[in-house]
Design a protein around this motif. Structure first.
Motif, PDB file in Angstrom:
ATOM      1  N   ALA A 112       0.826  -1.206   0.000  1.00 53.73           N
ATOM      2  CA  ALA A 112       0.000   0.000   0.000  1.00 53.73           C
ATOM      3  C   ALA A 112       0.862   1.259   0.000  1.00 53.73           C
ATOM      4  O   ALA A 112       0.551   2.242  -0.690  1.00 53.73           O
ATOM      5  N   LEU A 121      -3.436  -7.618  -5.096  1.00 51.64           N
ATOM      6  CA  LEU A 121      -4.616  -7.106  -4.399  1.00 51.64           C
ATOM      7  C   LEU A 121      -5.420  -6.160  -5.284  1.00 51.64           C
ATOM      8  O   LEU A 121      -4.928  -5.109  -5.709  1.00 51.64           O
ATOM      9  N   LYS A 122      -6.674  -6.501  -5.566  1.00 51.89           N
ATOM     10  CA  LYS A 122      -7.512  -5.713  -6.466  1.00 51.89           C
ATOM     11  C   LYS A 122      -7.718  -4.291  -5.957  1.00 51.89           C
ATOM     12  O   LYS A 122      -7.745  -3.340  -6.744  1.00 51.89           O
ATOM     13  N   LYS A 123      -7.877  -4.135  -4.648  1.00 51.74           N
ATOM     14  CA  LYS A 123      -8.088  -2.805  -4.088  1.00 51.74           C
ATOM     15  C   LYS A 123      -6.903  -1.898  -4.385  1.00 51.74           C
ATOM     16  O   LYS A 123      -7.063  -0.717  -4.742  1.00 51.74           O
ATOM     17  N   LEU A 124      -5.700  -2.441  -4.251  1.00 51.43           N
ATOM     18  CA  LEU A 124      -4.502  -1.648  -4.517  1.00 51.43           C
ATOM     19  C   LEU A 124      -4.307  -1.418  -6.013  1.00 51.43           C
ATOM     20  O   LEU A 124      -3.806  -0.373  -6.427  1.00 51.43           O
ATOM     21  N   HIS A 125      -4.693  -2.401  -6.827  1.00 51.43           N
ATOM     22  CA  HIS A 125      -4.647  -2.188  -8.274  1.00 51.43           C
ATOM     23  C   HIS A 125      -5.520  -0.978  -8.634  1.00 51.43           C
ATOM     24  O   HIS A 125      -5.118  -0.112  -9.426  1.00 51.43           O
ATOM     25  N   ARG A 126      -6.727  -0.937  -8.095  1.00 48.76           N
ATOM     26  CA  ARG A 126      -7.651   0.158  -8.375  1.00 48.76           C
ATOM     27  C   ARG A 126      -7.066   1.484  -7.901  1.00 48.76           C
ATOM     28  O   ARG A 126      -7.139   2.494  -8.602  1.00 48.76           O
ATOM     29  N   GLN A 127      -6.478   1.485  -6.709  1.00 47.30           N
ATOM     30  CA  GLN A 127      -5.872   2.717  -6.192  1.00 47.30           C
ATOM     31  C   GLN A 127      -4.724   3.156  -7.085  1.00 47.30           C
ATOM     32  O   GLN A 127      -4.548   4.356  -7.354  1.00 47.30           O
TER      33      GLN A 127
END
Length: 342
Positions: A156, A181-187
């Protein structure tokens, strides 16, 4: 700088397109070989294998040339007389081995080259300028490199800092990071604001230890990316990983497969099968490496028996000849993948 990319056809994830750089047209998927090929072959020999593009890491090059100052790195187009395209990395992966955690700042990275002692401060803007100094045709924005399997907090932090470094008025490759991690990809993707980058460099692929995980991770990231943007990644020196990322829909792949296999003594044939001519069974084999291959080595009638002889006497010509074949074979293999899309 004149650059243009368009998609022609897609099928089952694999896609073909056209990349035009400074008037030179390249077909994608495109295999970009590492600068290590120049250690064994002259630039004109490399071009004769249908190799259109090479990639360089400026930090690795500085270490090889024993430079104390990155400003002393040469324009490689002029030095090599290279008539193809140069891709460059930002040096982030190598810097990650050299910089201490406290070396990462909001305005760049502080690190030291091995055995030099001189502190280098590299900002995102200077990283682009350094690549342009090398004569790069396609450059990459600076990012903080951490291992794919690093703790979530480290991943992150890398995504957050890389986003801060985004140069909104630059048109380069933007690095997508965040482990698996998809959330971090999006970020990471959402860090891009304003002008859309020329393309995206998907980091950490070469660190993943299974083909299934590579497929899963690339699929998740590609869903975020604009369809029309160039997709770039780097693989290990592994033929199976190379084919996996191309079939996943990557347009440009940085790869050291050709050199790695040649140094190991292996010639690539028949969908990735490897022939090693140190074996005694080749001592009286008068066929070419691959009778169907049109590479400079196979069409010059160098026999397997001759290659066996070179291998047994430990001649440096052995690696050079195998490398010429591997470069041509891999380029043709990728071209054949593209031709299967209707």
């Amino acid at each position: 700088m004149n650059r243009y990319f368009e998609i022609n056809r897609t099928e089952d994830g694999l896609r073909t397109g056209k990349l035009v750089v400074n008037g030179l047209e390249l077909r994608t998927p495109l295999l970009v070989h590492s600068e290590n090929v120049i250690r064994y072959l002259r630039p004109e020999q490399v071009r004769a294998t249908n190799t259109k593009a090479l990639y360089y890491d400026p930090i690795v090059l500085a270490e090889k040339l024993d430079k104390r100052d990155l400003a002393d790195l040469p324009d490689l187009h002029r030095v090599l007389g290279w008539q193809g395209v140069f891709f460059t990395t930002s040096g982030a992966a190598e810097i990650g081995k050299l910089a201490k955690p406290r070396g990462y700042k909001t305005n760049g990275i502080n690190f030291r080259l091995p055995n030099q002692g001189q502190l280098i401060s590299l900002s995102p803007k200077k990283a682009i300028q350094l690549q342009e100094q090398l004569g790069a045709d396609i450059t990459e924005q600076l990012y903080r490199d951490v291992n794919y399997y690093a703790p979530v907090d480290d991943l992150a932090a890398a995504v957050e800092l890389t986003g801060r470094w985004y140069l909104t008025n630059q048109n380069e490759l933007f690095p997508i990071t965040g482990g698996g991690l998809k959330k971090l990809h999006r970020q990471s993707f959402d860090s891009v604001t304003g002008q859309q980058p020329f393309g995206y460099f998907i980091t950490q692929t070469e660190q993943i230890d299974s083909l299934a995980e590579i497929e899963r991770n690339l699929s998740a990231i590609i869903k975020l990316l604009p369809f029309e943007s160039l997709r770039v990644t780097k693989t290990r020196a592994n033929f199976e990983q190379l084919t996996t990322v191309i079939r996943s829909g990557i347009d440009v792949v940085y790869s050291d497969v050709a050199v790695h296999e040649a140094v190991m003594g292996n010639a690539l044939v028949d969908n990735g099968k490897r022939l090693n001519f140190t074996r005694e069974s080749f001592s009286n084999d008068w066929e070419a490496i691959d009778p169907e291959c049109q590479c400079p080595v196979c069409t010059s009638h160098y026999s397997r028996a001759y290659l066996h002889y070179l291998a047994r006497i430990n001649s440096p010509q052995y690696i050079s000849l195998i490398l010429e074949h591997n470069l041509f074979w891999l380029n043709q293999f990728v071209a054949n993948l593209s031709s299967k899309i209707k």
